[in-house]
Scaffold this active site. Structure first.
Site, PDB file in Angstrom:
ATOM      1  N   ARG A 104       0.862  -1.192   0.000  1.00 30.41           N
ATOM      2  CA  ARG A 104       0.000   0.000   0.000  1.00 30.41           C
ATOM      3  C   ARG A 104       0.895   1.238   0.000  1.00 30.41           C
ATOM      4  NH1 ARG A 104      -1.178   3.740   4.206  1.00 30.41           N
ATOM      5  NH2 ARG A 104       0.623   4.287   3.021  1.00 30.41           N
ATOM      6  N   LYS A 113      12.412   7.853   2.886  1.00 27.41           N
ATOM      7  CA  LYS A 113      12.252   8.078   4.336  1.00 27.41           C
ATOM      8  C   LYS A 113      13.606   8.145   5.021  1.00 27.41           C
ATOM      9  CE  LYS A 113       7.721   7.836   5.146  1.00 27.41           C
ATOM     10  NZ  LYS A 113       6.707   7.995   6.134  1.00 27.41           N
ATOM     11  N   GLU A 130       6.626   0.414   6.981  1.00 26.10           N
ATOM     12  CA  GLU A 130       6.155   1.480   6.097  1.00 26.10           C
ATOM     13  C   GLU A 130       5.324   0.898   4.964  1.00 26.10           C
ATOM     14  OE1 GLU A 130       7.336   4.611   7.058  1.00 26.10           O
ATOM     15  OE2 GLU A 130       5.829   5.270   5.643  1.00 26.10           O
ATOM     16  N   ASP A 133       2.892   4.682   9.379  1.00 32.22           N
ATOM     17  CA  ASP A 133       1.576   4.984   8.796  1.00 32.22           C
ATOM     18  C   ASP A 133       0.502   5.054   9.873  1.00 32.22           C
ATOM     19  OD1 ASP A 133       2.640   4.741   6.108  1.00 32.22           O
ATOM     20  OD2 ASP A 133       2.818   2.624   6.605  1.00 32.22           O
ATOM     21  N   ASN A 186      -2.824  11.305   0.359  1.00 29.18           N
ATOM     22  CA  ASN A 186      -1.700  11.541  -0.552  1.00 29.18           C
ATOM     23  C   ASN A 186      -1.836  10.614  -1.750  1.00 29.18           C
ATOM     24  OD1 ASN A 186      -0.231  13.363   1.124  1.00 29.18           O
ATOM     25  ND2 ASN A 186       0.429  11.637   2.373  1.00 29.18           N
TER      26      ASN A 186
HETATM   27  P1  NAD Z   1      -5.601   2.274   4.466  1.00 34.95           P
HETATM   28  O1  NAD Z   1      -5.603   1.478   3.209  1.00 34.95           O
HETATM   29  O2  NAD Z   1      -5.161   1.633   5.713  1.00 34.95           O
HETATM   30  O3  NAD Z   1      -7.081   2.833   4.719  1.00 34.95           O
HETATM   31  C1  NAD Z   1      -7.914   3.359   3.745  1.00 34.95           C
HETATM   32  C2  NAD Z   1      -9.322   3.416   4.326  1.00 34.95           C
HETATM   33  O4  NAD Z   1     -10.152   4.108   3.412  1.00 34.95           O
HETATM   34  C3  NAD Z   1      -9.982   2.069   4.550  1.00 34.95           C
HETATM   35  O5  NAD Z   1     -10.597   2.054   5.806  1.00 34.95           O
HETATM   36  C4  NAD Z   1     -11.058   1.999   3.482  1.00 34.95           C
HETATM   37  O6  NAD Z   1     -12.209   1.263   3.883  1.00 34.95           O
HETATM   38  C5  NAD Z   1     -11.403   3.450   3.355  1.00 34.95           C
HETATM   39  N1  NAD Z   1     -12.085   3.754   2.102  1.00 34.95           N
HETATM   40  C6  NAD Z   1     -11.818   3.316   0.860  1.00 34.95           C
HETATM   41  N2  NAD Z   1     -12.707   3.813  -0.008  1.00 34.95           N
HETATM   42  C7  NAD Z   1     -13.569   4.574   0.719  1.00 34.95           C
HETATM   43  C8  NAD Z   1     -14.718   5.325   0.404  1.00 34.95           C
HETATM   44  N3  NAD Z   1     -15.147   5.414  -0.856  1.00 34.95           N
HETATM   45  N4  NAD Z   1     -15.331   5.989   1.404  1.00 34.95           N
HETATM   46  C9  NAD Z   1     -14.894   5.919   2.666  1.00 34.95           C
HETATM   47  N5  NAD Z   1     -13.807   5.221   3.014  1.00 34.95           N
HETATM   48  C10 NAD Z   1     -13.165   4.539   2.056  1.00 34.95           C
HETATM   49  O7  NAD Z   1      -4.755   3.566   4.145  1.00 34.95           O
HETATM   50  P2  NAD Z   1      -4.142   4.628   5.195  1.00 34.95           P
HETATM   51  O8  NAD Z   1      -2.792   4.228   5.603  1.00 34.95           O
HETATM   52  O9  NAD Z   1      -5.130   4.897   6.247  1.00 34.95           O
HETATM   53  O10 NAD Z   1      -3.952   5.894   4.252  1.00 34.95           O
HETATM   54  C11 NAD Z   1      -5.077   6.536   3.683  1.00 34.95           C
HETATM   55  C12 NAD Z   1      -4.628   7.831   3.030  1.00 34.95           C
HETATM   56  O11 NAD Z   1      -4.081   8.708   3.989  1.00 34.95           O
HETATM   57  C13 NAD Z   1      -3.573   7.670   1.942  1.00 34.95           C
HETATM   58  O12 NAD Z   1      -3.838   8.520   0.874  1.00 34.95           O
HETATM   59  C14 NAD Z   1      -2.316   8.110   2.613  1.00 34.95           C
HETATM   60  O13 NAD Z   1      -1.375   8.648   1.710  1.00 34.95           O
HETATM   61  C15 NAD Z   1      -2.834   9.178   3.539  1.00 34.95           C
HETATM   62  N6  NAD Z   1      -1.925   9.416   4.658  1.00 34.95           N
HETATM   63  C16 NAD Z   1      -1.550  10.695   4.927  1.00 34.95           C
HETATM   64  C17 NAD Z   1      -0.665  10.961   5.944  1.00 34.95           C
HETATM   65  C18 NAD Z   1      -0.277  12.381   6.248  1.00 34.95           C
HETATM   66  O14 NAD Z   1      -0.832  13.265   5.716  1.00 34.95           O
HETATM   67  N7  NAD Z   1       0.671  12.629   7.105  1.00 34.95           N
HETATM   68  C19 NAD Z   1      -0.147   9.914   6.678  1.00 34.95           C
HETATM   69  C20 NAD Z   1      -0.554   8.611   6.403  1.00 34.95           C
HETATM   70  C21 NAD Z   1      -1.457   8.380   5.387  1.00 34.95           C
END
Ligand code: NAD
Length: 566
Positions: free
Chosen positions: A156, A174, A246, A270, A411
């Site tokens: 992911r 990183k 990561e 994450d 992101n």
């Molecule tokens: P993840 O795969 O663990 O979780 C994604 C979640 O989104 C899941 O719960 C999924 O069910 C949900 N989802 C998918 N489609 C959806 C929809 N249509 N409606 C509602 N929910 C939906 O991923 P993650 O690690 O939680 O990361 C998610 C996002 O956050 C990524 O884009 C990542 O880049 C970003 N992120 C940003 C930061 C930051 O800004 N510092 C840090 C970590 C992650």
């Protein structure tokens, strides 16, 4: 006679040309004439001797000349391969310009194109076919004093999905920040991809794919492989070696964190790093909204690693302020791909981690309806669904909040829930906004400027890692991430807040890391989690004196008098 003197000269010459190919020692045209003569380099370089500043300037000129960000990424990786000290000089001195290239968002694009832009291998690629031999492979790594590993299985990558071995760009990026931001010496950092296959069909068909061309291993073999990896790290580099997980898939990320957190020196950025940076942003936002944490209600778009980590840390912060666990959890509302996370949801999908936040509430499918019903004070987007914060949602938030908090964390930029401009425009500049990827500043009608905060994980993980490494903290608890969040929030000045910033400017992130490292160390000694003894009295000086310097060392021969009659 001539044969005798020829040999050392030949050796010296070979050494000189090798030196130019060793990125740790190479200084390029900054080698002085005396160094060139002493090391067999004279003539291998043009006669001009550059200062490091001139070299930096040359890189910057080329950087701005590049047509695209991906070309800038390739340029910087070439510099890193050629001359490491120069790479870190350029990166450290131009962090706000370079960080979006070596890290999110451009690193995402670089990962997608990793096969095409691949030049020199960087880091260790360990495949599931190497099971049984991982310790041998770690032994192939040329550095022995490894203190930090960033590892991914590529399932992911950012919000881009399964990129398999192409995910190597993430540990590489990183760890570049470990050095640039926290001064961990590059020789102590090891990027690793654990290649267990990929389910990305286009990669399986891609001629340039560099990984195993087979489906992801989901069997018990995978768990055994990861177990062996963890043990091999400890047997090779010791119990103190920090292992940062990561971009693992959601299910594995939570499982491994639970499984390994008390046995190894490890954390998951994450989940825990994201939580810390987001909670810091929320804490700073409260100084703008003039509310207390317990008076806020949060709706999360997404219930994955990021959202669950943030919700859990917010709960920990509330509990620390005297709120009961139940009440704190009642203020967290999660929405996943099936709608509101609630008890007895007919469509299911409530795993162990989500269950803690599942409310006794009617199921609502749509995010806008959830927001209109719950009326949160803050919405946090982390589902990688671009545009999820629609015009209606943003306007609703402004209708029932004086100062709504809107964090669009997904992101890369293309996946953000909304842009900074949309959030500011649709709330008439009232919202407190932060995002995962950088957005430009926004000018209000009265001419004043708002600077969106970038909830960049690099505010947190380098400082935490630095502290863990220097003060020999064996386990990285959630409490450490709460301490780091508070330290970061405390560094946001009144002037920052006036400009809408909920984080210090990114260019100050090196200073931020030092302060976080010190605060984490104080907490670690207070809770007997640090094992470096004697405890340094002045921790800030200790931290600073142990940080990597990008200044070149002199290789000029140093002579001193030595009596010749023994
Ligand atoms: P993840 O795969 O663990 O979780 C994604 C979640 O989104 C899941 O719960 C999924 O069910 C949900 N989802 C998918 N489609 C959806 C929809 N249509 N409606 C509602 N929910 C939906 O991923 P993650 O690690 O939680 O990361 C998610 C996002 O956050 C990524 O884009 C990542 O880049 C970003 N992120 C940003 C930061 C930051 O800004 N510092 C840090 C970590 C992650």
């Amino acid at each position: 006679m001539s044969g005798k003197s020829d040999r050392p000269r030949l050796e010296l010459r070979r050494f000189g040309s090798e030196l130019l190919r060793d990125q740790r020692l190479n200084k390029g045209t900054a080698f002085s004439i005396r160094e060139r003569q002493a090391l067999g380099l004279h003539g291998l370089l043009p006669p001009v001797v550059s200062t490091p500043e001139m070299q930096e300037n040359r890189i910057l000129q080329n950087f701005t000349r590049q047509p695209t960000d991906l070309d800038r990424y390739i340029q910087l990786m070439d510099v890193q391969d050629r001359n490491e000290k120069l790479f870190y000089r350029v990166l450290c001195n131009n962090l706000d310009q370079m960080m979006p290239i070596v890290y999110t968002p451009t690193v995402g694009l670089a990962c997608e194109k990793y096969g095409l832009i691949f030049r020199r291998p960087r880091g260790l690629f360990i495949t599931i076919q190497d099971k049984g031999h991982i310790a041998d492979m770690l032994a192939s790594w040329p550095e022995r004093n490894v203190k930090a590993i960033v590892v991914t299985d590529g399932e992911r990558i950012l919000g881009l999905g399964d990129l398999g071995s192409f995910g190597m760009g993430i540990p590489v990026g990183k760890l570049a920040l470990y050095t640039a931001i926290a001064g961990v010496p590059p020789s102590q950092c090891l990027p690793i991809v654990l290649d267990v296959g990929t389910n990305n069909q286009s990669l399986l068909k891609d001629d340039f794919y560099i990984g195993l061309k087979k489906p992801r291993d989901r069997s018990d073999n995978y768990d055994e492989f990861i177990d062996e990896f963890m043990q091999a790290v400890v047997s090779t580099y010791g119990q103190d070696c920090l292992i940062q997980f990561e971009d693992f898939g959601n299910h594995n990320a939570f499982r491994f964190l639970e499984k390994y957190r008390n046995k190894y020196c490890t954390f998951n950025d994450d989940i825990q790093g994201t939580a810390s940076v987001a909670v810091a942003g929320i804490m700073a936002s409260l100084r703008i909204t003039q509310t207390e944490l317990k008076d806020n209600k949060f709706v999360f778009q997404g219930a994955g690693e990021a959202s669950l980590g943030i919700a859990s840390l917010l709960v920990m912060a509330m509990v620390e302020q005297g709120v009961s666990l139940e009440e704190a959890r009642s203020k967290m509302w999660l929405v996943d791909s099936r709608g509101l996370v609630c008890k007895d949801r007919a469509s299911g999908g409530i795993n162990h981690e989500k269950a803690a936040f599942a409310h006794q509430h009617e199921h609502i499918k749509n995010l806008a309806d959830v927001i209109n019903k719950i009326k949160p004070t803050a919405i946090i987007g982390a589902a990688a669904v671009a545009g999820a914060f629609t015009e209606d949602i943003i306007k609703s938030m402004a209708s029932f909040n004086k100062r709504p908090i809107i964090f669009a964390l997904s992101n890369p930029t293309s996946k953000a829930e909304c842009t900074a401009e949309q959030a500011y425009k649709l709330t008439n500049g009232k919202c407190v906004f932060a995002s995962g990827s950088p957005f430009p500043s926004y000018t209000l009608q009265d001419g004043s400027m708002l600077h969106p905060g970038q909830g960049n994980n690099s505010y947190i993980f380098p400082g935490v890692a630095l502290s863990v490494i220097l003060f020999k903290i064996h386990h990285v608890s959630d409490k450490i991430f709460l301490v780091a969040a508070k330290a970061l929030a405390d560094l946001v000045t009144k002037d920052n807040l006036k400009e809408g910033r909920v984080y210090p400017p990114l260019k100050d992130v090196r200073e931020v890391s030092v302060k976080i490292a010190v605060r984490v160390a104080e907490h670690a000694y207070a809770t007997k989690a640090a094992s470096l003894y004697p405890e340094p009295e002045d921790k800030e000086t200790f931290v600073r004196s142990n940080m990597y310097s990008y200044e070149y060392e002199s290789f000029e021969p140093q002579f001193y008098d030595w009596p010749s009659n023994l």
